[in-house]
Enzyme design. Structure first.
Site, mmCIF file in Angstrom:
data_model
loop_
_atom_site.group_PDB
_atom_site.id
_atom_site.type_symbol
_atom_site.label_atom_id
_atom_site.label_comp_id
_atom_site.label_asym_id
_atom_site.label_seq_id
_atom_site.Cartn_x
_atom_site.Cartn_y
_atom_site.Cartn_z
ATOM 1 N N ASP A 74 0.829 -1.201 0.000
ATOM 2 C CA ASP A 74 0.000 0.000 0.000
ATOM 3 C C ASP A 74 0.869 1.259 0.000
ATOM 4 O OD1 ASP A 74 -1.924 1.891 0.464
ATOM 5 O OD2 ASP A 74 -2.545 1.123 2.419
ATOM 6 N N GLY B 160 -6.093 3.776 -6.832
ATOM 7 C CA GLY B 160 -6.655 3.939 -8.165
ATOM 8 C C GLY B 160 -5.985 5.034 -8.975
ATOM 9 N N TRP B 161 -4.715 5.342 -8.640
ATOM 10 C CA TRP B 161 -4.030 6.376 -9.415
ATOM 11 C C TRP B 161 -3.118 5.744 -10.458
ATOM 12 C CZ3 TRP B 161 -3.031 9.377 -4.318
ATOM 13 C CH2 TRP B 161 -4.211 10.063 -3.998
ATOM 14 N N ASP C 245 -10.052 5.239 0.029
ATOM 15 C CA ASP C 245 -10.672 4.359 1.024
ATOM 16 C C ASP C 245 -12.199 4.494 1.026
ATOM 17 O OD1 ASP C 245 -7.942 4.582 1.644
ATOM 18 O OD2 ASP C 245 -8.330 4.051 3.720
HETATM 19 C C1 GAL Z 1 -4.809 3.073 3.693
HETATM 20 C C2 GAL Z 1 -5.543 1.967 2.963
HETATM 21 C C3 GAL Z 1 -6.439 1.278 3.966
HETATM 22 C C4 GAL Z 1 -5.600 0.721 5.083
HETATM 23 C C5 GAL Z 1 -4.712 1.808 5.711
HETATM 24 C C6 GAL Z 1 -3.715 1.233 6.695
HETATM 25 O O1 GAL Z 1 -4.023 3.758 2.804
HETATM 26 O O2 GAL Z 1 -6.276 2.511 1.905
HETATM 27 O O3 GAL Z 1 -7.187 0.257 3.328
HETATM 28 O O4 GAL Z 1 -4.790 -0.319 4.590
HETATM 29 O O5 GAL Z 1 -4.003 2.510 4.715
HETATM 30 O O6 GAL Z 1 -2.925 2.208 7.287
#
Ligand code: GAL
Length: 394
Positions: A120, A159-160, A180
């Site tokens: 992520d 989604g970028w 999110d």
């Molecule tokens: C965000 C992500 C979430 C979750 C979170 C954890 O960027 O979109 O789904 O994983 O980080 O810190």
């Protein structure tokens, strides 16, 4: 299909919660319905801050037996274990990230027996050139391959960088199509100018179907079904039972991963019934892997359709408006099917609605998606009365 810790618990996770979650899913039928990935999201790590200050380690207080033990527990009980990291110095919640240590971390995940990685970037590469994001996704993809263990790879980049166009080639099995999700069905605008509600996510993802198929999926984000506005982590006021059911129906039709976000140890009967509907899950898991398209848009009344491997078509009649409406679907006009006769099954009422040779009409209450299975029929008598007498949902 599985469960992820984030939507309900944020980084407040530990071994006991994970074990109780697996035990509950084995006992309440969710595991056997197909939810087998148990995905740790952010917060399993021991340290906050960058790698030069700390190595990547599991938090020994939260997970006293370690992650190999947890993976063994998962595998011994019919589950798979997912883990979370990111391509930065730190993850979105500030824990140690994998930047510069991709090979080492992939090996470590494999040694622990991990089966899924959510990787992520925390929406941090919004304006970065596409090539930069591609390089990041690919680096971990190659590291996972080199680890020798099959690990499902989720490239989470909000989604970028048009990620749906190239992520499969870069080795990703799914990728988020937006920011999110919030625990809302239809919040005006974006909460905190960031979060997507259920309908925002649908509108964004449904146009991207051509990029998804077996082994590579558009990810509409983890389910908010059953959060009821009570998440420790997600913003949002919650949604009604009907709205959560609509959300689930649409994620199933869109062929999104189905990752439960609620506390499965305490699901009410309606929520459990929603998540366990085998007929709806079968649409999501259909071997053709064809995501739904929007085939009609009359403003608040919309029709979505997903072709299935056996030649049937699953249809959602979605009423986004505030009043009950009559909605119609025509196999010829809306679905492009040359069927003379077809039969209709209602997948929430678990009822055959009859055989027809004219367009099918149903009553759809506000924010409901009537989920229907239309199948061609040959050589049978036909009902031309399309009045739908099935009772409205609870
Ligand atoms: C965000 C992500 C979430 C979750 C979170 C954890 O960027 O979109 O789904 O994983 O980080 O810190």
């Amino acid at each position: 299909m599985g469960w992820s810790s984030w939507n309900q618990f944020g980084d407040q996770i530990n071994e006991q919660l994970l074990v109780q979650t697996m035990d509950a899913m084995a006992a309440n039928g969710l595991r056997d319905a197909g939810y087998v990935y148990i995905n740790l999201d952010d917060g399993w790590q021991r340290h906050k801050g960058a790698r030069q200050d700390h190595p990547l380690e599991v938090d020994p207080v939260k997970f006293p037996h370690g992650l190999r033990w947890l993976a063994d527990y998962a595998h011994g009980h019919g589950f798979k274990l997912g883990i979370y990291s990111g391509p930065g110095q730190t993850t979105c919640a500030g824990y140690t990230g994998s930047e510069g240590h991709e090979a080492e971390d992939a090996k470590q995940f494999a040694a622990w027996g991990v089966d899924h990685l959510k990787y992520d970037s925390c929406c941090s590469h919004k304006d970065a050139p596409k090539t930069e994001v591609q390089a990041i996704v690919k680096k971990m993809s190659l590291a996972l391959r080199a680890s020798g263990r099959p690990i499902v790879y989720h490239a989470c980049h909000c989604g970028w960088a048009d990620i749906w166009q190239w992520a499969a080639d870069a080795g990703a099995n799914h990728w988020r199509i937006g920011q999110d999700i919030s625990d809302d069905f239809d919040y005006p605008g974006h909460r905190e100018k960031y979060y997507f509600d259920v309908l925002d996510m649908l509108d964004r993802g449904i146009t991207l179907g051509q990029h998804a198929g077996p082994g590579h999926w558009n990810d509409f984000d983890m389910l908010v079904v059953g959060l009821n506005g009570k998440s420790q982590e997600l913003v949002g006021a919650g949604a009604s039972n009907v709205e959560y059911r609509t959300h689930f129906s649409l994620w199933a039709l869109a062929a999104s991963p189905l990752l439960i976000g609620a506390d499965v140890r305490a699901l009410d009967a309606y929520t459990l019934e929603t998540l366990s509907n085998k007929e709806v899950i079968a649409l999501n898991q259909d071997p053709l892997g064809q995501p739904a398209e929007k085939v009609r848009d009359d403003g608040t009344l919309q029709v979505y359709a997903k072709g299935l491997a056996n030649g049937s078509v699953a249809v959602a009649l979605l009423n986004r408006g505030s009043a009950t409406a009559e909605m119609t679907v025509s196999p010829g006009k809306d679905l492009g099917e040359a069927w003379k006769h077809y039969r209709v099954r209602d997948l929430w009422r678990h009822a055959e609605l009859g055989e027809f040779d004219i367009p099918f009409t149903a009553e759809v209450i506000s924010h409901e998606a009537r989920l229907l299975l239309l199948s061609p029929v040959t050589g049978h008598a036909t009902t031309t009365d399309t009045t739908d007498n099935t009772p409205a949902p609870k």
